[in-house]
Design a protein around this motif. Structure first.
Motif, PDB file in Angstrom:
ATOM      1  N   GLU A  66       0.856  -1.189   0.000  1.00 16.99           N
ATOM      2  CA  GLU A  66       0.000   0.000   0.000  1.00 16.99           C
ATOM      3  C   GLU A  66       0.886   1.230   0.000  1.00 16.99           C
ATOM      4  O   GLU A  66       1.703   1.390   0.899  1.00 16.99           O
ATOM      5  CB  GLU A  66      -0.909  -0.021   1.232  1.00 16.99           C
ATOM      6  CG  GLU A  66      -1.994   1.010   1.206  1.00 16.99           C
ATOM      7  CD  GLU A  66      -2.948   0.847   2.383  1.00 16.99           C
ATOM      8  OE1 GLU A  66      -2.841   1.657   3.320  1.00 16.99           O
ATOM      9  OE2 GLU A  66      -3.747  -0.095   2.358  1.00 16.99           O
ATOM     10  N   GLU A  67       0.719   2.078  -0.999  1.00 18.12           N
ATOM     11  CA  GLU A  67       1.539   3.295  -1.103  1.00 18.12           C
ATOM     12  C   GLU A  67       1.094   4.340  -0.097  1.00 18.12           C
ATOM     13  O   GLU A  67      -0.074   4.429   0.263  1.00 18.12           O
ATOM     14  CB  GLU A  67       1.465   3.862  -2.502  1.00 18.12           C
ATOM     15  CG  GLU A  67       2.189   3.008  -3.514  1.00 18.12           C
ATOM     16  CD  GLU A  67       2.443   3.751  -4.817  1.00 18.12           C
ATOM     17  OE1 GLU A  67       2.862   4.914  -4.747  1.00 18.12           O
ATOM     18  OE2 GLU A  67       2.194   3.152  -5.870  1.00 18.12           O
ATOM     19  N   ASP A  68       2.071   5.149   0.322  1.00 20.93           N
ATOM     20  CA  ASP A  68       1.751   6.284   1.182  1.00 20.93           C
ATOM     21  C   ASP A  68       1.032   7.339   0.351  1.00 20.93           C
ATOM     22  O   ASP A  68       1.323   7.550  -0.809  1.00 20.93           O
ATOM     23  CB  ASP A  68       3.044   6.899   1.763  1.00 20.93           C
ATOM     24  CG  ASP A  68       3.735   5.968   2.732  1.00 20.93           C
ATOM     25  OD1 ASP A  68       3.048   5.119   3.327  1.00 20.93           O
ATOM     26  OD2 ASP A  68       4.963   6.072   2.879  1.00 20.93           O
TER      27      ASP A  68
END
Length: 69
Positions: A66-68
């Motif tokens: 999950e990307e920031d």
């Protein structure tokens, strides 16, 4: 956010307790709890293999990225 560990999701899908998984894979409850809560900094391939075998799943079922924002 980084890597997300979906161990709780797979346990629920397989209707398996953390205690049963601990027995099947030979890991302590403490180590599995660290994985389950997402506090682990690393995981050995041998551990991932044992989890996948016990839960009859693929590594991608247990781990997600999950990307920031």
């Amino acid at each position: 956010m980084g890597i997300i560990v979906n161990l709780d999701v797979m346990l629920a899908k397989r209707k398996m307790s953390l205690t049963e998984l601990s027995t099947r894979v030979g890991l302590t409850m403490a180590n599995l709890s660290v994985l389950k809560t997402g506090k682990a900094k690393a995981i050995r391939f041998s551990t991932l293999e044992a989890l996948c075998s016990a839960l009859d799943c693929q590594p991608g079922d247990l781990l997600a990225f999950e990307e920031d924002n």
